[in-house]
Design an enzyme around this catalytic site. Sequence first.
Site, PDB file in Angstrom:
ATOM      1  CG  ASN A 143      41.781  37.415  34.399  1.00  0.00           C
ATOM      2  OD1 ASN A 143      41.687  36.200  34.198  1.00  0.00           O
ATOM      3  ND2 ASN A 143      41.501  38.300  33.461  1.00  0.00           N
TER       4      ASN A 143
ATOM      5  CD  GLN B  59      44.881  38.915  38.310  1.00  0.00           C
ATOM      6  OE1 GLN B  59      44.684  39.491  39.377  1.00  0.00           O
ATOM      7  NE2 GLN B  59      44.957  39.563  37.167  1.00  0.00           N
TER       8      GLN B  59
ATOM      9  CB  ALA C  22      56.664  43.688  36.615  1.00  0.00           C
ATOM     10  CG  HIS C  23      51.092  45.352  34.811  1.00  0.00           C
ATOM     11  ND1 HIS C  23      49.782  45.740  34.777  1.00  0.00           N
ATOM     12  CD2 HIS C  23      51.183  44.274  34.006  1.00  0.00           C
ATOM     13  CE1 HIS C  23      49.097  44.932  33.992  1.00  0.00           C
ATOM     14  NE2 HIS C  23      49.923  44.031  33.514  1.00  0.00           N
TER      15      HIS C  23
ATOM     16  CB  CYS D 297      42.909  41.334  27.872  1.00  0.00           C
ATOM     17  SG  CYS D 297      44.442  41.366  28.827  1.00  0.00           S
TER      18      CYS D 297
END
Length: 389
Positions: A154, A182, A207-208, A335
Amino acid sequence: MSIIDLDQAATGAVRREVLEAMWPYLTGDYGNPSSTHALGRSAAAGLDRARAVIARATGVRQPQVVLTGGGTEADNLAVIGLTLGAIASGRGRHVIVSAVEHEAVLAAADYLARWHGVEVTRLPVDNSGRTDAALLRSALRDDTALVSVQHANNEVGTVQPVHALGEEARERGALFHVDAVQTAGWLSLDPADSPELLTADAVSVSAHKLGGPKGVGALILHTRARLEPIIHGGGQEGERRSGTENVAGAVGLAVALQLAGEEREAHPDRWSAEAARRDAFIAAVVAAVPGAQLTGHAVERLPAHASFVVPGLGGEPLLQALDDRGILASSGSACAAGRDEPSPVLLAMGYEPDTARTAIRFTWGSSTTQDDLDRAVATLADSAAALRR
């Protein structure tokens, strides 16, 4: 001032088709799918339909789809659940993860080491963020229970050779988990369409990251190996993940996966076309910003992902300058945003801490125009020059 979102690896907008599909399960069909009355049965039917769509999109049967509260939970369930299942089956207490995994995987592995006596090996990567089969082969042992490697990073976008890594794990009898959070919007999660996933025993998705809602994901199981639950309660999801199912979220994930699949079929060259645009963007940034260096693999990387370090410039001041001018970017993983520590991913790739603190990442989606990318390059160059004065 218009805003250009170039931080879409962190999250994206929910697609209208997804919202419309979810809406009935937030209003009229809001029932608990475990309830036996009409409202509950209607919700359960919607959940079953969503699970069937997810199963078709990932090449498995419906019982092999374990719905979760997102990618982090899916990773935790894979790493902790499969390892504890392997221990209970007498298969060993050794886990291998790459040194550049998402924190959801690294923290789960650390938990196993701290509370269950599991020995964890962090597999080194080269300066592009890739590891290889030979390194994994040398790290595998007879008591290795699980190997976990992300499909694509990511922070720096590097794509790992997951098929070859999975073959090594399978050869030694270890389970193989792939974090595909990803890549899910770019590549099919069905091994029949994406042979690189043929060796995966479990695959995580969120999902997002592909136009669905936050707070829902799935662990796709390609194995019959024992999976110990990490959330206990009413025994939902085949006693593998307790808690009232997020029906609307599951529907959103299903529709997002379905739409992504339809778009790949309609535009089979989408990855290569976007990669060409990415390469042009990288070249423009390197030319316009003195000292800018690409991080991650130059070729084996996500197609809409460009990440850099700019020695001599603070990453956070540069991001703030861009934000003030309407360009949204990031320093890496959402994060870890707001922390002063250098990125563990870049440190594992061999960067010095001061250089790692200058990281900046641009990621975009299908709605991003060439004008958006051109404006980002110009704004980045102006901002970098202003900070150097």
